[in-house]
Scaffold this active site. Structure first.
Site, short mmCIF file in Angstrom:
data_model
loop_
_atom_site.label_atom_id
_atom_site.label_comp_id
_atom_site.label_asym_id
_atom_site.label_seq_id
_atom_site.Cartn_x
_atom_site.Cartn_y
_atom_site.Cartn_z
N LYS A 1 29.23 19.98 32.39
CA LYS A 1 28.81 19.41 34.18
C LYS A 1 29.64 20.09 34.76
CE LYS A 1 28.61 15.17 34.41
NZ LYS A 1 29.42 14.34 34.67
N HIS B 1 14.39 5.02 53.53
CA HIS B 1 14.78 4.60 51.82
C HIS B 1 15.40 5.46 51.24
CE1 HIS B 1 13.49 1.30 54.54
NE2 HIS B 1 11.90 1.71 54.90
N SER C 1 33.79 19.09 33.55
CA SER C 1 34.72 18.34 32.42
C SER C 1 35.37 17.90 31.07
CB SER C 1 33.34 17.03 31.89
OG SER C 1 33.84 16.31 30.82
N GLU D 1 33.04 15.08 46.19
CA GLU D 1 33.25 12.92 46.21
C GLU D 1 34.45 12.55 46.88
OE1 GLU D 1 32.93 12.44 41.96
OE2 GLU D 1 32.38 14.21 42.17
#
Ligand code: ARG
Length: 466
Positions: free
Chosen positions: A290, A163, A284, A297
């Site tokens: 970043k 979980h 970024s 992804e």
């Protein structure tokens, strides 16, 4: 208008009065994508020409001329990929046109007793049989990268999660080997898809079988198939092997997506379990701090298109009447796109995994604390307390300790005994993440010896057969 009995620009022009509508014809053209089946199509035709000669349907002279012409076509296509193009409807029409242009009359006999319906099935089956080993090799490279990471982790500990809440300590190696186990199953799934493709369809004709007595067992041997299809009608409509391939691709993408999700989470500032090398990250345009895990992804994101190809292909197949239908032409773009996406995603993921660095100090810290509660309960069980009672006692301890912002390691001997008189002085030393993994007993567990054996077994598979 084409004259009676004179060949027209298309394989089937004779039956028609005038040419097809240009726009609608181009709607059906598949050469821009089925050109990828060029080698398979020529290989199938070489075998077919031999089979026709063996059956006495064409002369040996014609068969030799066909073989020479087809070999020249194959060489031209191998030398220059741009060669495989033209106004043709599909790859089968392209190869036949090339052959007739090269050897004339004899070339027109090649299609005797044969249909494009069986030809396209043959080509795609040959293609998958040839290409699947490359995907299996990529899966093994990724599993090998995971094995190397597991090895490099040594005895480092990390939390496992259920979980997405801390569950129990595991070896970090156990985490990498868990993902490797999934990719190993994928290799088996791809091999089973290759086995499903391993049926030779020639001799099925357009649908009802061939009138010339070609030796299908010879054709199967000649083309490297282990068996011949059992029913010509089924063979003309069967693309289950394409569905099996797309399913194998889809499950592999699900596994890649889940690996990506784990690594995205575990390399985040919040977890900090692994470091992602700079060379696999992007920045970024606006926020200077970043460091984004884009390749992961993208692997996660691209799983959507492969799952879509499987769902789309099943939808295409489901309403078809028996026999060949042009809808089946849709199989190729689905298969090719899925293959390309899986291959690229496997390569990128293997590179990223190989570069992951474990932050053992952080994972070790996260693997201690209240997630040792099960081990405390097990301690009581070993001293005669029923598990359900032990669970309740330790649940009460967790309630108290978390309210005070403390964990088991901070308890003094009297505090332990205040919760249960079964706690002996040895309890403090018995409750640790390292003791927790060492206490596991089963071969699939995170016990260090079991993990070592699992790694050895994985390496044996990577190094050899199955
Ligand atoms: N391009 C077609 C396909 O991919 C080849 C078979 C064509 N057969 C036919 N009867 N039109 O399915």
């Amino acid at each position: 208008m084409s004259g009676a009995g004179r060949p027209g620009p298309h394989l089937w022009s004779g039956r028609f009065d005038g040419g097809p509508d240009a726009g609608v014809f181009s709607f059906g053209v598949s050469l821009p994508f089925d050109r990828r089946l060029f080698e398979e199509d020529v290989e199938g035709s070489l075998a077919w020409a031999e089979a026709l000669a063996r059956a006495g349907v064409i002369s040996q002279g014609d068969a030799d001329a066909m073989a020479g012409g087809l070999q020249a076509i194959l060489a031209a296509g191998r030398a220059d990929a741009a060669f495989v193009s033209g106004p043709d409807e599909d790859i089968h029409a392209f190869v036949e046109r090339q052959l007739v242009e090269r050897i004339g009359e004899a070339g027109k006999r090649l299609h005797t007793g044969r249909s494009r319906n069986e030809q396209v099935s043959l080509d795609l089956r040959l293609y998958l049989k040839r290409r699947i080993p490359g995907i299996v090799a990529r899966l093994k490279r990724l599993a090998g990268a995971l094995a190397s990471r597991a090895e490099a982790c040594g005895g480092a500990l990390m939390p496992s999660y259920t979980h997405l809440r801390r569950a129990q300590p595991i070896l970090a190696a156990h985490f990498f080997l868990a993902h490797a186990a999934a990719f190993r199953r994928d290799a088996g799934r791809f091999e089973r898809a290759a086995d499903e493709a391993d049926e030779m369809p020639l001799g099925s004709g357009a649908i009802a079988g061939a009138t010339c007595a070609v030796d299908t067992a010879f054709l199967a041997r000649r083309l490297g198939f282990s068996r011949v299809v059992s029913n010509s009608l089924d063979a003309s409509s069967d693309r289950d092997f394409a569905a099996a391939f797309l399913f194998a691709c889809s499950v592999a993408m699900v596994h890649l997506s889940r690996l990506a999700e784990d690594v995205i989470l575990f390399t985040s500032e919040e977890f900090g379990f692994f470091d992602l090398p700079d060379r696999f990250a992007t920045g970024s345009s606006l926020m200077p701090q970043k460091k984004n895990p884009d390749p992961l992804e993208l692997a996660r994101g691209k799983s959507g298109r492969v799952l879509g190809r499987l769902a789309g292909w099943l939808a295409t197949m489901k309403g078809l009447p028996s026999g060949y239908n042009r809808d089946l032409q849709e199989d190729k773009e689905a298969v090719f796109e899925a293959e390309d996406t899986v291959s690229a995603s496997l390569d990128a993921s293997a590179a990223v995994v190989a570069g992951l660095e474990l932050n053992a100090e952080r994972t070790g810290r996260a693997a201690s604390g209240l997630l040792l509660a099960t081990d405390v309960a097990d301690y009581l069980v070993a001293r005669g307390v029923a598990f359900r009672d032990a669970h309740a006692i330790v649940g009460g301890m967790v309630r108290t300790l978390s309210a005070q912002g403390r964990d088991f390691a901070s308890l003094g001997p009297d505090e332990w005994r205040a919760f249960s008189d079964r706690f002996e002085p040895d309890v403090a030393g018995a409750i640790s993440a390292a003791a927790s993994v060492a206490a596991k007993r089963t071969p699939q567990s995170t016990n260090p010896e079991a993990v070592r054996a699992a790694l050895d077994e994985l390496r044996a598979w990577l190094g050899g057969g199955r």
